[in-house]
Write a protein that holds these residues in place. Structure first.
Motif, PDB file in Angstrom:
ATOM      1  N   GLN A 163      -4.785   9.046  10.995  1.00  0.00           N
ATOM      2  CA  GLN A 163      -5.404   8.909   9.554  1.00  0.00           C
ATOM      3  C   GLN A 163      -6.313   9.298   9.148  1.00  0.00           C
ATOM      4  OE1 GLN A 163      -6.801   4.427   9.000  1.00  0.00           O
ATOM      5  NE2 GLN A 163      -6.771   4.777   7.290  1.00  0.00           N
ATOM      6  N   TYR A 417      -2.931   1.672   7.838  1.00  0.00           N
ATOM      7  CA  TYR A 417      -2.862   3.248   8.140  1.00  0.00           C
ATOM      8  C   TYR A 417      -2.848   4.132   6.996  1.00  0.00           C
ATOM      9  CZ  TYR A 417      -3.496   1.557  12.891  1.00  0.00           C
ATOM     10  OH  TYR A 417      -3.899   0.433  13.815  1.00  0.00           O
ATOM     11  N   LYS A 418      -2.793   2.937   5.987  1.00  0.00           N
ATOM     12  CA  LYS A 418      -2.475   4.263   5.044  1.00  0.00           C
ATOM     13  C   LYS A 418      -3.447   4.143   3.887  1.00  0.00           C
ATOM     14  CE  LYS A 418       2.290   5.825   5.896  1.00  0.00           C
ATOM     15  NZ  LYS A 418       2.068   5.997   7.278  1.00  0.00           N
ATOM     16  N   ASP A 420      -6.505   4.885   1.496  1.00  0.00           N
ATOM     17  CA  ASP A 420      -7.867   5.771   2.449  1.00  0.00           C
ATOM     18  C   ASP A 420      -9.088   5.363   1.030  1.00  0.00           C
ATOM     19  OD1 ASP A 420      -9.458   7.920   1.343  1.00  0.00           O
ATOM     20  OD2 ASP A 420      -8.389   9.011   1.688  1.00  0.00           O
TER      21      ASP A 420
END
Length: 457
Positions: A163, A417-418, A420
């Motif tokens: 990540q 984890y995706k 941002d």
């Protein structure tokens, strides 16, 4: 023409003794030619008079002492570097393994690098946004810093590493940013996970990958991070890029060091690791940093799994001495289902104050960071009291803090984890959480900042 020796005396595991050698130096590369014409690489570990102890990069099977020849190449191990390395995958010895064409090197660089002159170092001071709130908001990563992640077996450090590699950027500049990712002693599945993760998001185009699998020789594992750092030095200091180096897993590297040291019959140090492990790790970690007069920089995130979850184990212990802080993953938070399970209280970035504030992140960053730390710590204490004494024993304020701790874990730390997050989003979530507490409790934030942000709603 390099002189050939047919004086191999013995082969023991990954080591081989060659007698009667002349002008051979420590760390020099060599080639062994077998009777069938196959060549294997080795390097000199020790010179004693005219005897050379060399270490094999491949297996020793099939080496016949009487009809195998050894040539010493007169140079240390080198990596051919060029900008074409971006987007490519290499093994631990710098050979391409992605099926693409060979790299045409612009130059060849010694993988042991040159230590940076301390006087030529520039102080790390620019913020790097990883998109992970628990790091950006509370344990900020600064350009040129070494910030390790301390994990434990079974915790999702691979997902966090991928990540950060996908999301990291230097804000507000159009400067080139590259990621050098070195994986040591990982399984085929993990290697596949990293490659797919970078390909899916297109991050592979700015990434150089070095992959050493668990079944590759131990000595290759020792050269993998050095290959990666050589590529990083070239991109940073010759091509003016900002390079983020991620090394995973330093524990596998240290175990390979121990294995080779045991094969050499060296006197073991703590837990069987060689006494020079501190020096060895320092020669790697200290290659990160910024140099005066150079635009590029190398920022490093080494990842290590702590054996038995013990942060006093020699590997995390020595790493903590050499680097500037640590991000600690917690098994307790992982069991609660938090992604990523970063335990912010024992985590620390020693340079965080240098990379935040007006013009770097935002003027309210430092004060909110301190307030969030303090409130979360008090909230966790309140929750522990609740377990021992029951909810009835807590004051109204303690109950608010307990609620704050839960909300903090679920909304601030647990982002998946995706996701941002920009630093602004991270700071806004921080303010949303602080509004759970009465204004009178926010003693670490000035009235001026409170008027501006706390009263927004």
């Amino acid at each position: 023409m390099a002189k050939e020796y047919r004086t191999i005396q013995e082969v023991a595991g990954p080591l081989m003794l060659v007698q009667g050698v002349e002008n051979v130096t420590y760390n020099e590369l060599g080639e062994i030619e077998l009777a069938n014409g196959e060549t294997r690489r080795c390097k000199v570990l020790e010179i004693n008079g005219s005897n050379a102890l060399v270490q094999l990069f491949e297996s020793s099977t099939g080496i016949n002492l009487s009809n195998s020849k050894v040539r010493f190449l007169g140079r240390a191990m080198e990596l051919g570097v060029s900008e074409d390395m971006l987007g490519r995958v290499f093994d631990g010895l710098g050979r391409t393994i992605d099926g693409g064409p060979e790299i045409l090197p612009e130059k060849r660089m010694d993988i042991n690098g040159l230590p940076m002159n301390p006087a030529a170092r520039a102080y790390p001071s620019e913020f790097i946004q990883t998109g992970v709130s628990a790091i950006d908001g509370l344990n900020t990563l600064v350009r040129g810093q070494k910030l390790p992640i301390f994990s434990a077996s079974g915790l999702p450090h691979a997902q966090l590493a991928a990540q950060i590699a996908r999301q990291a950027k230097v804000r507000g500049t159009d400067e080139q940013f590259a990621v050098v990712f070195a994986a040591m002693g990982i399984t085929f599945e993990e290697a596949n996970f990293f490659q797919e993760s970078f390909r899916e998001t297109g991050a592979i185009d700015r990434t150089v990958l070095f992959i050493n699998l668990a079944n590759d020789p131990a000595v290759e594992r020792i050269s993998t991070p050095r290959m990666a750092l050589t590529a990083a030095e070239y991109l940073a200091f010759e091509k003016d890029m900002h390079v983020l180096v991620i090394l995973t897993d330093i524990t596998n590297y240290a175990d390979a060091l121990r294995e080779v040291s045991a094969a050499r019959k060296e006197v073991p140090g703590r837990r069987g690791y060689p006494g020079y492990m501190y020096t060895d790790l320092a020669t790697m970690y200290e290659r990160a940093g910024r140099q005066r007069g150079k635009t590029g920089s190398i920022t490093m995130i080494p990842i290590l799994t702590m054996p038995e979850d013990d942060k006093t184990h020699p590997i995390p212990d020595l790493t903590g001495y050499i680097t500037e802080g640590q991000v600690i993953l917690s098994r307790e938070l992982y069991r609660k289902g938090l992604q990523p399970p970063i335990d912010v209280l024992p985590s620390l970035s020693r340079l965080k104050d240098k990379g935040i504030g007006e013009g770097k992140t935002r003027g309210d960053h430092a004060a909110t960071m301190n307030q969030l730390f303090a409130a979360y710590a008090r909230g966790k204490e309140a929750k522990e009291l609740m377990v021992i004494l029951g909810e009835a024993a807590l004051t109204e304020t303690d109950l608010i803090y307990a609620k704050f701790a839960d909300e903090f874990e679920n909304r601030y730390v647990n982002q998946g984890y995706k996701t941002d997050r920009s630093i602004e989003e991270t700071l806004e979530i921080g303010w949303d959480l602080l509004r759970i507490l009465p204004r009178s409790e926010l003693k670490r934030i000035s009235d001026k900042i409170l008027d501006q942000y706390y009263e927004k709603h």
